[in-house]
Design an enzyme around this catalytic site. Structure first.
Site, short mmCIF file in Angstrom:
data_model
loop_
_atom_site.label_atom_id
_atom_site.label_comp_id
_atom_site.label_asym_id
_atom_site.label_seq_id
_atom_site.Cartn_x
_atom_site.Cartn_y
_atom_site.Cartn_z
N ASP A 149 0.82 -1.21 0.00
CA ASP A 149 0.00 0.00 0.00
C ASP A 149 0.86 1.27 0.00
O ASP A 149 0.45 2.30 -0.52
CB ASP A 149 -0.87 0.02 1.26
CG ASP A 149 -2.35 -0.09 0.94
OD1 ASP A 149 -2.69 -0.44 -0.20
OD2 ASP A 149 -3.16 0.18 1.84
N GLY A 203 -12.23 4.22 4.02
CA GLY A 203 -10.98 4.97 4.14
C GLY A 203 -10.90 5.94 2.97
O GLY A 203 -11.38 5.63 1.88
N ARG A 231 -24.37 6.14 1.26
CA ARG A 231 -25.71 6.00 0.68
C ARG A 231 -26.78 6.19 1.75
O ARG A 231 -27.81 6.85 1.50
CB ARG A 231 -25.86 4.63 0.01
CG ARG A 231 -24.97 4.44 -1.21
CD ARG A 231 -24.91 3.00 -1.67
NE ARG A 231 -24.24 2.16 -0.66
CZ ARG A 231 -23.91 0.88 -0.87
NH1 ARG A 231 -24.20 0.31 -2.03
NH2 ARG A 231 -23.32 0.19 0.08
#
Length: 223
Positions: free
Chosen positions: A60, A124, A197
């Protein structure tokens, strides 16, 4: 293939896994205690079950190893960096790498001729400035807690706030870490939601805290 959260300064690209790589990932466990050890368990399990199959580690942090010192160093005692590796590392590198290269292809541009600001937005969230296909700065820092407002992470706040709350409430460092990582962000603002949402739906119904969470997140991202 294994997605490894932390490659520190040891790994600047994806690598074939051998014993030295395993030792390197293990040595970085203090920088990602919740992620690197389980990552290693997966690697060792595969090595035991399918020893003849090649394994690859994708980090990452690797994409952000091109950041200059001015971007990744903190204005803190140098000893903290030299002894413990305290600096900005950045995360979501595989995502920012893919998105910027895909965007360049869609624009029919050579990646070397591009300047991008890429956004990785999920539970994130991170924002990265890419010049010529290389990361030159990013919003996440020493840990994924820094930067934008996220689902359950607070993002950038005055570093004195945790110290203030430790004095006021007597929190341990572990408790503060849990609050800032798992009980903050849009969850804290809305009081119940992390899924955007849900927040959008309830905001449209007039809930002022969901509206505030949307506005705060959008403001931080634009900033």
């Amino acid at each position: 293939g294994h997605r490894i959260v932390h490659g520190g300064e040891l790994f600047s690209k994806s690598v074939l896994i051998d014993d030295n790589v395993i030792k390197g990932i293990d040595s970085l466990s203090s920088l990602a205690p919740l992620h690197n050890p389980p990552n290693l368990q997966g690697i060792l399990a595969m090595k035991s079950l399918l020893p003849e199959v090649a394994q690859v580690a994708v980090f990452d942090t690797a994409f952000h190893q091109t950041m200059p010192e001015t971007a990744y160093m903190y204005a803190i005692p140098l000893k903290w960096y030299e002894k413990y590796g305290v600096r900005k590392y950045g995360f979501h590198g595989t995502s920012h790498l893919y998105v910027t290269r895909r965007a360049a292809a869609m624009l029919k541009k050579d990646i070397k001729d591009t300047n991008f600001i890429s956004l990785h937005i999920g539970n994130g969230v991170s924002v990265t400035a890419c010049k010529g296909g290389k990361s030159i700065d990013t919003s996440m820092g020493f840990t994924p807690l820094d930067g934008a407002i996220m689902g359950t992470r607070c993002g950038s706040i005055d570093p004195a706030v945790p110290l203030f709350m430790i004095d006021k409430e007597g929190f341990s460092s572990e408790e503060v870490n849990t609050i800032l990582n798992k009980r903050s962000g849009v969850l804290a603002v809305t009081g119940r939601y992390t899924d955007r949402r849900d927040i959008a739906r309830v905001a449209s119904e007039g809930d002022k805290f969901c509206q505030l969470a949307q506005n705060m997140e959008a403001y931080k991202l634009k900033k």
